[in-house]
Design an enzyme around this catalytic site. Structure first.
Site, PDB file in Angstrom:
ATOM      1  N   GLU A 197      -4.423  14.552 110.519  1.00  0.00           N
ATOM      2  CA  GLU A 197      -2.867  14.555 111.373  1.00  0.00           C
ATOM      3  C   GLU A 197      -1.575  13.584 110.080  1.00  0.00           C
ATOM      4  O   GLU A 197      -0.485  14.371 109.536  1.00  0.00           O
ATOM      5  CB  GLU A 197      -2.602  14.021 112.524  1.00  0.00           C
ATOM      6  CG  GLU A 197      -2.985  14.943 114.113  1.00  0.00           C
ATOM      7  CD  GLU A 197      -3.388  14.258 115.109  1.00  0.00           C
ATOM      8  OE1 GLU A 197      -2.812  14.751 115.997  1.00  0.00           O
ATOM      9  OE2 GLU A 197      -3.443  12.737 115.110  1.00  0.00           O
ATOM     10  N   ASP A 224      30.453  10.403 118.275  1.00  0.00           N
ATOM     11  CA  ASP A 224      31.235  10.804 117.662  1.00  0.00           C
ATOM     12  C   ASP A 224      32.240  10.854 116.031  1.00  0.00           C
ATOM     13  O   ASP A 224      31.939   9.683 115.645  1.00  0.00           O
ATOM     14  CB  ASP A 224      32.440  10.439 119.241  1.00  0.00           C
ATOM     15  CG  ASP A 224      33.165   8.388 118.457  1.00  0.00           C
ATOM     16  OD1 ASP A 224      33.089   8.405 117.211  1.00  0.00           O
ATOM     17  OD2 ASP A 224      32.282   8.062 119.827  1.00  0.00           O
TER      18      ASP A 224
END
Ligand code: DGJ
Length: 733
Positions: A614, A534
């Protein structure tokens, strides 16, 4: 002048919008307009119907057509006051048991700059950027004053709202509701968008037509919650990302909140937003004031995308603070999904070493490094290093990590405690629980009473000591449960219902002290992922862990919802292992990185388990993000699809000067025998020409805005795309 007053009409102007209200002949403050700029006093839109069962204030005499039940009252009172039966903004009760507030205009003042709110987070702005209007309303019988505050940030198209209530009488007044804003919308065909969800699936954008009666999005969980978010959009029917009118409101508050929208008997809409009155009450002694949190308001006549960009800008530039507010964030590796509680210093060092070799900037040690903490059932609250796990202590580990050229960050959950902890054994009276009742456990833990100053003092010293004694450059501030059983051993009976708000005030005071004292530390908020995502938290923490769900597919939906109000720099997002730990889904490393890059980027897996190819890919992603971070965090953000409806998620960042753009996205389900998909761009210069880095092709801006980019053919589900576009000068064409 952003604020002016003429003939009792208040005009609050921003670059593109106007907010208007007026004091009517009875002294009632009436809302007139919030929308695109007009050059007129909009009171001609008011109507005075004689509506059955809608009462008339005494001063109106026999005028049955004057009713507060039908008028757009700027700050309406409830509790049976004055015959406005719609959702109120404020309610109070007096010692005689009555609860009427007859709020009438008393005075106003205009100041340069932006008001601040004692003890609460709020938008800040200098005298050259903002003006403040304060309107005082008075209930003459009780001598209760309501001060309405309006902060106008002209260039940013933002109006902030707050309220404080002052008891100027000589008897206590009990506030039962003191909302931060009320906004009346007498005309329009409205839809509202709110953000619902659950743990690990937060902020799902849901847009529906308003129905008659009250619709509500709220939290009574102590925090702003995973389940609803303290932000809301009102869109006129037909409003899209790029066109149409919409209004947004975000509450700068991290506790229980309430957003209510009522569509009344005359088809008028009214929005109220503030602290959730179901878990609120506040006694104001004579001379005392209560300050409601701030709400940020914005409206746009160019669709939801423009509205979001205004919110991103004001939150990033006028709410977030600290050294990392606008500067680049370190790319981090977090050990949580790599090890959970099962680690020792060797494991952490191995992860860090591999990360450093791939160019990652910071190692974050998550939960489990302290006390007797081998699972989530014990040890919380004992902030001393667990030397069985980290032999040699924190300093040795930090030295090693710093020696690899990496920063060191740490996880803390200061607000909670395990019953099996030294802290709880020493101070059982510090937890939130009702005497003679058993408290509710959640994740096997209890919550400390942050409304108690003694607890705040203790936490300040305990956390401060860790941060002072060790070379820590990042803190992940977690909080892993909702709060119930509200009762504080430190408050008298008549103040117990103040506790949920006092908890938030205590938390804010603690964060203000700690972030002020350790400005070099990057704080990341967290609440079981995004349970307290928030605007209040963003005043203290410039980024928040967006969700415990790290699955790239789900993250596109979570990040889509989050993007309506919160800036991309605020979104903590990591690449994790596959199969994903929350959903079991397998997505490519490329897709996981493309999604995580739309935020403050990091990794959360054991990099040693990756193949050499990777690892090489990770190293390239790290370098790519370092190159793009400025554009991602400071650029203008465009949602190019709605992943809740469309077969893909797509978004773009465009630099302020439109010279570069990064377009990314994920194509969800693969299908046979289809044309490739395309995506229309937004925000780039129609007059310019752009070269796509990935294939060297040049397009005109207008072509990309109209025809769009052709997306790569899908080879499997959840494949991603990334295009980096650079504007080329005319001689290069
Ligand atoms: C919840 C957080 O969201 C996770 O990332 C992790 O830090 C755990 N808590 C640790 O308990």
């Amino acid at each position: 002048m952003a604020i002016s007053v003429e003939n009792g009409v208040f005009h609050l102007e921003t670059a593109n919008t106007l907010y208007q209200m007026k004091v009517d002949p009875f002294g009632v403050l009436i809302h007139l307009w919030y929308g695109p700029k007009t050059d007129y006093t909009m009171d001609y839109l008011l109507d005075y119907p004689d509506v059955g069962f809608s009462g008339n204030i005494h001063e109106a005499g026999g005028r049955r057509s004057y009713s507060l039940d039908t008028l757009p009252v700027e700050y309406p009172a409830g509790g049976g006051s004055e015959g406005d039966f719609r959702v109120p903004a404020v309610s109070a009760a007096y010692t005689d048991g009555s609860g009427v507030l007859s709020l009438r205009f008393r005075e106003y003042s205009i100041q340069k700059g932006k008001y601040a709110i004692p003890g609460l987070p709020a938008v800040y702005a200098g005298e050259e950027e903002a003006e403040t209007l304060e309107i005082t309303l008075l209930d003459a019988a009780s001598k209760t004053e309501v001060h309405l505050l309006y902060g106008v940030l002209f260039q940013k198209d933002i109006i902030t709202r707050s309220v404080f209530v002052k008891n100027c009488g000589d008897a206590p007044v009990v506030l039962q509701r003191a909302h931060s804003l009320c906004l009346n919308l007498p005309y329009g065909d409205w839809e509202w968008m709110h953000f619902y969800g659950r743990h690990a699936m937060e902020r799902q954008a849901e847009r529906t037509a308003l129905v008659h009666g009250i619709q509500e999005s709220s939290s009574s969980r102590g925090g702003s919650s995973h389940q609803q978010n303290p932000s809301v959009l009102l869109c006129e029917k037909g409003c899209t990302e790029t066109s149409g009118f919409c209004i947004g409101a975000a509450l700068v508050y991290s506790g229980g909140f309430q957003t209510q929208i009522e569509l009344d008997q005359l088809d008028q809409a009214r929005l109220v937003m503030g602290i959730n009155p179901h878990t609120f009450c506040w006694t104001l002694g004579p001379g005392e004031s209560f300050h409601a949190p701030e709400a940020i308001l914005c409206c746009s006549n160019q669709g939801m995308g423009e509205l979001s960009r205004c919110f991103h800008r004001v939150i990033r530039e006028n709410l977030c603070r600290g050294r990392y507010q606008l500067s680049k964030r370190p790319i981090l590796i977090n050990n949580w999904e790599a090890t959970y509680f099962d680690f020792d210093e060797k494991k952490i060092e191995r992860i860090a070493r591999q990360a450093s070799q791939l160019g990652i900037d910071m190692m974050v040690l998550d939960d489990g490094w302290f006390g007797k903490r081998d699972s989530d059932t014990s040890g919380l609250g004992d902030w001393v290093v667990n030397e069985n796990k980290l032999r040699g202590g924190l300093d040795r580990l930090i030295e090693k990590i710093n020696g690899m050229g990496m920063k060191f960050g740490i996880w803390l959950e200061p607000e909670c405690v395990s019953e099996d902890s030294d802290l709880y054994r020493a101070h059982p009276e510090w937890v939130i629980r009702v005497p003679n009742r058993n408290p509710v456990r959640s994740r096997s833990q209890l919550v400390l009473d942050l409304s108690n100053q003694e607890v705040i003092q203790y936490l300040y010293h305990a956390v401060g000591k860790i941060l002072r004694d060790h070379h820590i450059e990042y803190v992940k501030w977690d909080m892993n449960r909702s709060i119930c059983d509200w009762y504080s051993a430190a408050l008298p009976a008549e103040r117990q219902r103040e506790m949920p708000h006092r908890y938030v005030l205590g938390l804010y005071s603690l964060l203000e002290r700690l972030t002020g004292e350790f400005p070099h530390i990057l704080f990341e908020g967290c609440c079981g992922g995004g349970g307290r995502f928030d605007a209040g938290m963003l005043y203290y923490f410039p980024q928040i862990w967006c969700s415990d769900n790290t699955d790239a597919h789900d993250r596109t939906l979570i990040q889509y919802g989050t993007s309506f109000f919160y800036p991309i720099s605020a979104v903590g997002s990591h690449v994790s292992a596959v199969p994903n730990h929350q959903t079991g889904r397998v997505t490519s490393l490329k897709t996981r990185a493309a999604v995580a890059m739309a935020g403050s980027f990091g990794y959360e897996l054991d990099l040693n388990k990756l193949t050499e190819e990777e690892k090489e890919e990770v190293s390239q992603q790290v370098q790519a993000y370092k190159g793009y971070q400025g554009l991602i965090h400071s650029g203008r953000y465009y949602r190019l699809s709605n992943p809740r409806k469309d077969p893909m998620a797509a978004w773009a960042f465009v630099s302020e000067n439109q010279r570069e753009a990064l377009v990314q996205g994920v194509l969800f389900q693969a299908a046979a025998n289809t044309l490739p998909r395309r995506i229309r761009l937004q925000g780039i210069d129609p007059e310019g020409s752009y070269r796509v880095k990935q294939d060297g092709r040049v397009y005109t801006g207008r072509a990309l805005l109209c025809g769009g980019l052709i997306l790569p053919r899908q080879e499997g589900d959840d494949t991603s795309f990334t295009f980096y576009l650079e504007q080329i000068s005319s001689c290069e064409k």
